[in-house]
Motif scaffolding. Structure first.
Motif, PDB file in Angstrom:
ATOM      1  N   GLY A   1       0.815  -1.211   0.000  1.00 43.35           N
ATOM      2  CA  GLY A   1       0.000   0.000   0.000  1.00 43.35           C
ATOM      3  C   GLY A   1       0.847   1.257   0.000  1.00 43.35           C
ATOM      4  O   GLY A   1       0.554   2.233  -0.716  1.00 43.35           O
ATOM      5  N   LEU A   2       1.918   1.258   0.787  1.00 44.99           N
ATOM      6  CA  LEU A   2       2.801   2.418   0.846  1.00 44.99           C
ATOM      7  C   LEU A   2       3.512   2.629  -0.486  1.00 44.99           C
ATOM      8  O   LEU A   2       3.664   3.763  -0.953  1.00 44.99           O
ATOM      9  CB  LEU A   2       3.827   2.210   1.966  1.00 44.99           C
ATOM     10  N   ALA A   3       3.934   1.538  -1.128  1.00 42.98           N
ATOM     11  CA  ALA A   3       4.617   1.652  -2.422  1.00 42.98           C
ATOM     12  C   ALA A   3       3.679   2.245  -3.473  1.00 42.98           C
ATOM     13  O   ALA A   3       4.085   3.102  -4.270  1.00 42.98           O
ATOM     14  CB  ALA A   3       5.122   0.278  -2.869  1.00 42.98           C
ATOM     15  N   MET A   4       2.419   1.791  -3.495  1.00 48.64           N
ATOM     16  CA  MET A   4       1.459   2.331  -4.456  1.00 48.64           C
ATOM     17  C   MET A   4       1.188   3.805  -4.187  1.00 48.64           C
ATOM     18  O   MET A   4       1.041   4.607  -5.113  1.00 48.64           O
ATOM     19  CB  MET A   4       0.160   1.522  -4.407  1.00 48.64           C
ATOM     20  N   ALA A   5       1.139   4.187  -2.901  1.00 48.09           N
ATOM     21  CA  ALA A   5       0.896   5.588  -2.549  1.00 48.09           C
ATOM     22  C   ALA A   5       2.046   6.478  -2.993  1.00 48.09           C
ATOM     23  O   ALA A   5       1.839   7.583  -3.525  1.00 48.09           O
ATOM     24  CB  ALA A   5       0.683   5.710  -1.034  1.00 48.09           C
ATOM     25  N   VAL A   6       3.276   6.028  -2.796  1.00 49.83           N
ATOM     26  CA  VAL A   6       4.451   6.811  -3.200  1.00 49.83           C
ATOM     27  C   VAL A   6       4.491   6.965  -4.723  1.00 49.83           C
ATOM     28  O   VAL A   6       4.753   8.061  -5.242  1.00 49.83           O
ATOM     29  CB  VAL A   6       5.746   6.135  -2.687  1.00 49.83           C
ATOM     30  N   LEU A   7       4.235   5.861  -5.448  1.00 50.86           N
ATOM     31  CA  LEU A   7       4.211   5.931  -6.910  1.00 50.86           C
ATOM     32  C   LEU A   7       3.139   6.896  -7.379  1.00 50.86           C
ATOM     33  O   LEU A   7       3.359   7.706  -8.284  1.00 50.86           O
ATOM     34  CB  LEU A   7       3.969   4.533  -7.486  1.00 50.86           C
TER      35      LEU A   7
END
Length: 423
Positions: free
Chosen positions: A398-404
């Protein structure tokens, strides 16, 4: 400033992707789904950094101190146990089936336990599997334990008890391997902590799974978005510029695509083009899957491109070029494509994030080949990671998708973020 921040976020994300792949063994990535490959790894282990903040046992690999006594090679491993919990297993690597060995341990209380004597059954041996009888008979004899009191406990837990109360005995454990011939052994203490993200109930390293899921998700999302933009631009420009029967037919197809329910149609199409593989996993050619998704979601972009083409087509400089004998391809390339390219680039930036979400959604329901963030998260839910408080399993995707998402949105000029709807 906004675009610089977005570019910095994207650069950091790409650097994270590159560094993440460098930290993972390629064999582990390729064999993530192979349950047998992970049978020697600890089950449901916490991340290794948990041992810094909590009283838990980390997984450590030890190299020996080598000496020679009366023609016998002695390999001594010194392990200092500080945690209140007990190791899950102790494993020895680099043995030889042709060479008789004696494996023993001297506990902090001075009790010496002979773990194994004879020819190894394999080059890698486990205390829980290969030394069970020796540990149980000697420890139960020393502390007067009944079979009922330890029958359900792994031998590794039994080796680390202080007394009949089964409290953990902390201190220095000295393991020795004695061999008449030289070996290259190593010892690993399998604790309750392992790796950056711990392990699941099958012993799989969750950091490896996260990196594999990230690679597959980004690969599928990027090329699916590329297919969407390429198909949308080509079909939109042709339908808007050519007109006639061809233009009408393409326009009709675009209207149909925009009215079809995305998810139900994709479910049906994936089912038609896929097969059922091992462990009931969906197997479908990734290129076929990407094209199916691209065709289903490119309708809105193609219609927008068509409207832009029609608008550019009526400009005087286009008419002048046509009167002077310019061909269709020349006009499209010189006068109509440049503004469409700028729009398509902005559209691609916002589309990519939504395709990542769509890929993850399909993975969540098992309708996509391979491991991805969706399948990674559904496995976490099935193993009770959410209710069990295993946030380190759920949070990273979830954090990776948010950063992207943040990086791609911020690089777009303020006020020009396009609304991209899928489905």
């Amino acid at each position: 400033m906004r675009r610089k921040v977005g570019a910095l976020i994207l650069a950091c994300f790409l650097l994270f992707v590159a560094v993440s792949n460098l930290t993972v063994d390629r064999e582990k990535l390729e064999r993530w789904e192979d349950i047998n490959y992970w049978k020697d790894y600890p089950r449901r282990a916490y991340p290794s950094w948990f041992s810094t903040f909590r009283d838990l046992t980390p997984t450590v690999t030890l190299s020996p101190e080598v000496s020679e006594e009366n023609g016998t090679f002695v390999y001594r491993f010194v392990y200092n146990h500080r945690a209140s919990d007990k190791p899950n297993d102790v494993r020895f690597y680099g043995l030889s089936r042709q060479v008789k060995v004696e494996i023993s341990v001297t506990r902090p209380d001075g009790i010496e336990v002979t773990l194994y004597r004879g020819r190894p059954v394999s080059e890698n041996m486990s205390l829980n599997v290969n030394m069970k009888s020796g540990v149980e008979s000697q420890i139960s004899s020393v502390f007067g334990l009944s079979v009922e009191s330890y029958v359900l406990r792994p031998p590794a837990h039994l080796l680390f008890i202080a007394d009949a109360s089964f409290e953990t005995l902390k201190g220095e454990y000295v393991f020795e391997i004695r061999s008449p011939e030289p070996l290259s052994p190593q010892m690993q203490v399998i604790g309750t902590c392992y790796g950056l993200m711990g392990t699941d109930s099958k012993g799989r390293d969750l950091w490896v799974g996260f990196v594999k899921a990230m690679n597959n998700t980004l690969f599928l999302a990027f090329f699916t978005a590329v297919f969407v933009v390429v198909l949308g631009v080509i079909i939109g420009m042709v339908s808007g510029y050519v007109g006639g029967a061809v233009g009408e037919a393409l326009s009709f197809i675009l209207e149909v695509l925009m009215t079809l329910p995305l998810l139900p149609m994709l479910v049906v199409l994936v089912w038609l083009f896929s097969t059922q593989g091992l462990r009931e996993q969906v197997q479908i050619n990734p290129v076929v899957f990407m094209l199916l998704v691209a065709v289903m979601i490119m309708g809105k972009l193609a219609k927008t491109i068509k409207m832009m083409t029609v608008k550019e087509k009526v400009n005087e400089y286009v008419k002048a070029a046509e009167i002077m004998g310019a061909g269709t391809l020349w006009v499209l390339r010189k006068h109509i494509f440049p503004p469409i390219l700028s729009f398509s680039a902005r559209y691609f930036a916002t589309l990519l994030v939504r395709v990542v979400a769509l890929i993850s959604l399909f993975g969540f329901f098992g309708l996509i080949p391979g491991t991805n963030w969706g399948s990674f998260m559904i496995e976490a839910m099935m193993e009770g990671a959410i209710y069990g408080g295993c946030w380190w399993w759920i949070l990273p995707p979830g954090l990776a998708m948010a950063v992207l998402s943040a990086g791609l949105v911020l690089i777009l000029p303020s006020g020009e973020v396009q609304s991209v709807t899928i489905g």
